[in-house]
Design an enzyme around this catalytic site. Sequence first.
Site, PDB file in Angstrom:
ATOM      1  N   GLU A  77       0.902  -1.189  -0.083  1.00 60.39           N
ATOM      2  CA  GLU A  77       0.150  -0.098  -0.131  1.00 60.39           C
ATOM      3  C   GLU A  77       0.907   1.232  -0.048  1.00 60.39           C
ATOM      4  OE1 GLU A  77      -3.162   1.951   2.965  1.00 60.39           O
ATOM      5  OE2 GLU A  77      -2.837  -0.144   3.233  1.00 60.39           O
ATOM      6  N   GLU A 128      -2.738  10.352   3.572  1.00 60.71           N
ATOM      7  CA  GLU A 128      -3.793  10.451   4.347  1.00 60.71           C
ATOM      8  C   GLU A 128      -3.903  11.739   5.062  1.00 60.71           C
ATOM      9  OE1 GLU A 128      -4.638   5.788   6.010  1.00 60.71           O
ATOM     10  OE2 GLU A 128      -2.791   6.966   6.704  1.00 60.71           O
TER      11      GLU A 128
END
Length: 463
Positions: free
Chosen positions: A82, A86
């Site tokens: 991943e 964020e």
Amino acid sequence: MTKVRRWDLLERTRGWWCGAVLLLGMLAPRAAAAVQSAELYRTDAYFYGRFEARIRFAPGEGVVSSFFLWRDGSSSTTSWNELDYEKINSTCKLQTNIWTGKGTQSSQLNTPTFNICNDYHTYAFEWTPDYIAWLIDGTQVRKVTGASVNEYTQNASQGMSIHFNVWAGDSSFGGTLDASKLPVQQFISWVQYSSYANGSFQMQWREDFDGSALPDKFAAGDWSSPFNLSTHNMANVTFGNGVAVLSMTADNSTGFTGTPPADPAGGGSPGSGGATGSGGAAATGGKSGSGGASASGGSPGSGGASASGGASGSAGVSGSGGASASGGASATGGASATGGASASGGASASGGASASGGSSASGGASASGGGTATGGGVAASGGSTGSGGIPSSTGGTTAGSGGSTSGGTSSGGTSGGSASGGGGGCQAAGDGPMGRGAGLAAGLFIAGHAWRRRRKARVERLS
């Protein structure tokens, strides 16, 4: 009825009670239903290249807003791939993450000079055989090389899919949500992918979200978010004014009303790639301003002068675009893109139809990937290992450095069964469509078995 007979009846119907309790546990509403979140993802996966999007992240304490790359099937018990941008906390902090496929996470807080929740900016990941980099508006803010890239690539041979989501955090990551502040939205002006070969990037596709429904090859999530504090709802993925809108709402107020804010630098065709360099990023081209797209129907705005090239970073690595509408002169070192034709304004959509099914992401989409844009910060070489289970938008709680991941996927949230085709982030066991189906089947099996035992005992007693 004597005490002995009551006990005998209870003993003979024990299987029924167990089955009923199990079924009620699965069918009862979950706490996550109190808040409805959203996830949008591309159903195809891609290998080396530049993955970029023009985003305005969602504001608010307890709101995790993300752009991330996710490998379908990632699991804390096998391997986890991943890359994240964020947005976390009320101050709109930006965190970047990399999960290399070896069960380790490297996270880094970046501090852009601008508020990532106030305006659109272009966020990009560059993944090549030699490096992985994070770029904001064409400027590199983080880069990893060496073993991290090798591990990541070895475990991501099937490619990575693009995800966006917004979901509810907690005191350990993202902050504690005040539901009275809902709704909040994440806005996406466009997303595009450029392949990588022979030292350069080549544009393959671009989605400008000009329609009023899910575009081809895109889907919306319908599973629990990492901490099980919100549930992704397809009704919270809408389109209008040439913008994709991801909303987080109360459970009885899904969807988005109004006109999404126009992106002054959105629209227009991007410049073509740029030769990769040793770290600098060249903008992918000036995006013509979609200018004043009218809220009443999307007639082109009169102000969208096309930029004559995005600022290219020194060293010529093609970056993530983000040329300002005012022209954006190219910086020394890389050829600036030639700009693009101005967008014709997007017709405003009346909400946008939710996906007609949106297969759930593998493992449930969590704010996974929710990578944090790393604008403006000095790129760190690796970042510190997330000690203490910093959640990634894809979900899954991970133990701190050295600890084992306790059944979670990604850097946060609870892990669960992977649903086919969905985005990063794992579902709590039984939360996703596959988990619920398996649990229901198990409950019916137990109840049927108990009924057969009871009938057999009755026949034996009568005979």
